[in-house]
Design a protein around this motif. Structure first.
Motif, short mmCIF file in Angstrom:
data_model
loop_
_atom_site.label_atom_id
_atom_site.label_comp_id
_atom_site.label_asym_id
_atom_site.label_seq_id
_atom_site.Cartn_x
_atom_site.Cartn_y
_atom_site.Cartn_z
N LEU A 211 33.69 38.50 32.94
CA LEU A 211 34.59 38.49 34.10
C LEU A 211 34.69 39.89 34.70
N PHE A 212 34.89 40.89 33.84
CA PHE A 212 35.07 42.24 34.37
C PHE A 212 33.75 42.79 34.92
N ALA A 213 32.63 42.37 34.32
CA ALA A 213 31.33 42.83 34.83
C ALA A 213 31.04 42.23 36.20
N SER A 214 31.69 41.07 36.51
CA SER A 214 31.43 40.39 37.78
C SER A 214 31.97 41.18 38.97
N GLY A 215 32.89 42.13 38.71
CA GLY A 215 33.46 42.93 39.80
C GLY A 215 34.62 42.23 40.51
N LEU A 216 34.91 40.97 40.14
CA LEU A 216 36.03 40.26 40.78
C LEU A 216 37.36 40.89 40.43
N VAL A 217 37.42 41.43 39.22
CA VAL A 217 38.67 41.97 38.69
C VAL A 217 38.34 43.31 38.05
N ASP A 218 39.20 44.30 38.30
CA ASP A 218 38.97 45.63 37.74
C ASP A 218 39.76 45.75 36.43
N ALA A 219 39.04 45.81 35.32
CA ALA A 219 39.69 45.83 34.00
C ALA A 219 40.62 47.02 33.85
N ALA A 220 40.27 48.15 34.49
CA ALA A 220 41.03 49.39 34.29
C ALA A 220 42.24 49.49 35.22
N ASP A 221 42.40 48.52 36.14
CA ASP A 221 43.50 48.58 37.10
C ASP A 221 44.83 48.33 36.37
N PRO A 222 45.72 49.34 36.31
CA PRO A 222 46.97 49.13 35.57
C PRO A 222 47.85 48.06 36.21
N ALA A 223 47.62 47.74 37.48
CA ALA A 223 48.44 46.71 38.14
C ALA A 223 47.95 45.30 37.85
N LEU A 224 46.84 45.17 37.12
CA LEU A 224 46.35 43.84 36.75
C LEU A 224 47.34 43.22 35.78
N LEU A 225 47.84 42.06 36.15
CA LEU A 225 48.89 41.42 35.35
C LEU A 225 48.28 40.32 34.49
N VAL A 226 48.64 40.33 33.21
CA VAL A 226 48.22 39.22 32.34
C VAL A 226 49.46 38.37 32.10
N LEU A 227 49.35 37.12 32.53
CA LEU A 227 50.50 36.23 32.50
C LEU A 227 50.44 35.36 31.25
N GLY A 228 51.56 35.29 30.52
CA GLY A 228 51.66 34.32 29.42
C GLY A 228 52.40 33.10 29.96
N GLY A 229 53.56 32.81 29.39
CA GLY A 229 54.35 31.69 29.89
C GLY A 229 55.22 32.10 31.06
N GLY A 230 55.16 33.38 31.46
CA GLY A 230 55.99 33.85 32.58
C GLY A 230 57.47 33.83 32.25
N SER A 231 57.79 33.92 30.95
CA SER A 231 59.19 33.77 30.55
C SER A 231 59.88 35.11 30.37
N ASN A 232 59.16 36.18 30.62
CA ASN A 232 59.77 37.50 30.48
C ASN A 232 59.37 38.36 31.66
N LEU A 233 59.50 37.76 32.83
CA LEU A 233 58.93 38.34 34.04
C LEU A 233 59.86 38.10 35.21
N LEU A 234 60.01 39.15 36.05
CA LEU A 234 60.76 38.97 37.30
C LEU A 234 59.85 39.41 38.44
N PHE A 235 59.49 38.47 39.30
CA PHE A 235 58.69 38.82 40.47
C PHE A 235 59.64 39.31 41.57
N ALA A 236 59.74 40.63 41.73
CA ALA A 236 60.54 41.18 42.82
C ALA A 236 59.73 41.18 44.11
N ALA A 237 58.44 40.90 43.99
CA ALA A 237 57.53 40.80 45.13
C ALA A 237 56.34 40.00 44.65
N ASP A 238 55.43 39.66 45.58
CA ASP A 238 54.20 38.99 45.15
C ASP A 238 53.40 39.93 44.25
N ALA A 239 52.56 39.35 43.40
CA ALA A 239 51.67 40.17 42.57
C ALA A 239 50.68 40.86 43.51
N PRO A 240 50.56 42.20 43.43
CA PRO A 240 49.71 42.89 44.39
C PRO A 240 48.21 42.72 44.09
#
Ligand code: EPU
Length: 348
Positions: free
Chosen positions: A40-69
């Motif tokens: 996936l990361f080699a495909s270039g679709l997603v930048d593995a090193a981007d700190p803003a990349l969000l990994v979502l679990g059940g979304g039970s400990n998350l507050l979206f104050a805005a859309d995911a950038p």
């Protein structure tokens, strides 16, 4: 699909966060097989090193104050297997996408003790070590044997022992350094013979009310479930992310001074003898917030530590309410509350 991941453009995340906040991501990648992450990361679709990349679990400990950038990843694999068993001590390997409560009930049904106090916590196995989930006298770190991670910058797969995870109260190396690892699986050290931990007073009381003096692990879980159902709103019915604030940890001298001024304020042992943990719920309750509503953003009438979405609250409205609550606790008690959930799109 054969790539081991699926792509959803302009994804709706409303049903993927337990607050039920309307939020979108430019791209959602559902990763069915963690072995596909390098591809996936080699495909270039997603930048593995981007700190803003969000990994979502059940979304039970998350507050979206805005859309995911940026793109959002969700690991969906749900395998559970026993990887070692000496007749008493058993190591269970579970992939990140397994719903947490399902794992708890599955291990209990196999006769394995260890996760019973953590029954009914929302979220996934992969998220559990990140905030070191804890309830009713047990933190998950006490049961973690190892955490399997994909290291985003090096692309290496690693297996971290409990020390490397640097667990603390509602904290871990994964939470402190969110851009570094993706948790792909967790191994739990469980036992066939251990007695359940009943240190939390309310748990013994509940078992007594159930007429049980020497509970099995399954019965301890049932008691925990009864307490949780009574005290905490069900996110499937009323959007929430569990405790919104951590219980503050303060030096003993400060705790003593607060206790002298407010004898009712509950205090608990903390990790260090030099500090004590205070009840954030009590502090918030004392400031009069329980059951408060600002439109659809509110505080649960059942538990002062739980912020709730009565319908159409935005993340920004919930965040504004949380800041007002923290401001009033600061003003009245001189204590700075810290949020527990990860806030996307705003700084605390
Ligand atoms: N209390 C109040 N008002 C309230 C609720 C509670 O004054 O509205 C006081 C009571 O005196 C009570 C005390 O606060 O005895 C503690 O309440 P509770 O037992 O519910 O625990 P907590 O400290 O509020 C923590 C965890 C919970 C976990 C429970 C049980 C944190 C931030 N929260 O809550 O975890 O279920 O203990 O072990 O540590 C979560 O993290 O999302 C979560 C729900």
């Amino acid at each position: 699909m054969s790539d081991g991941y699926r792509l959803v453009d302009n994804a709706d995340l409303t049903n993927r966060n337990t607050f039920g906040i309307v939020a979108r991501a430019p791209l959602l990648v559902e990763v069915d097989d963690a072995a596909a992450l390098p591809r996936l990361f080699a495909s270039g679709l997603v930048d593995a090193a981007d700190p803003a990349l969000l990994v979502l679990g059940g979304g039970s400990n998350l507050l979206f104050a805005a859309d995911a950038p940026r793109p959002v990843l969700a690991l969906t694999a749900q395998n559970v297997e026993i990887v070692s068993d000496d007749g008493d001590n058993v190591v269970v390997h579970a992939s990140a996408g397994v719903p947490w409560h399902d794992l708890v009930m599955h291990t209990l049904s196999l006769g394995l003790c260890g996760l019973e106090n953590l029954a009914l916590i929302p979220g996934t196995v992969g998220a559990a070590p990140i905030q070191n989930i804890g309830a009713y006298g047990v933190e998950v770190r006490e049961r973690v044997h190892a955490v399997e991670v994909f290291e985003r910058v090096t692309g290496q797969v690693r297996r971290l022992g409990p020390d490397a995870c640097r667990f603390a109260y509602r904290d871990s190396a994964f939470k402190r350094d969110p851009g570094r690892w993706i948790v792909t699986a967790v191994e739990f050290a469980l036992s066939r013979s251990n007695a359940p931990v009943l240190d939390y007073a309310g748990l013994r009381d509940e078992l007594a009310a159930m007429g049980i003096a020497a509970p099995t692990a399954m019965q301890a879980a049932e008691a925990v479930i009864r307490i949780r159902r009574r005290k905490l709103p069900d996110p499937a019915v009323l959007g929430n992310a569990g405790s919104f604030f951590k219980n503050p940890i303060v030096p003993n001298a400060r705790a003593d001074a607060l206790h002298a001024a407010h004898p009712g304020l509950p205090m608990f042992r903390s990790e260090s003898d030099a500090t004590r943990k205070l009840s954030a719920a009590w502090l918030i309750d004392a400031c009069g917030w329980k059951g408060h509503r600002d439109g659809d953003a509110g505080v649960s009438p059942e538990h002062a530590l739980v912020l709730v979405n009565h319908g159409e609250a935005t993340g920004a409205q919930l965040l504004a309410l949380a800041r007002r609550i923290a401001g009033s606790v600061q003003e009245r008690f001189g204590i700075a509350l810290e949020p527990e959930p990860r806030i996307v799109g705003a700084d605390w």
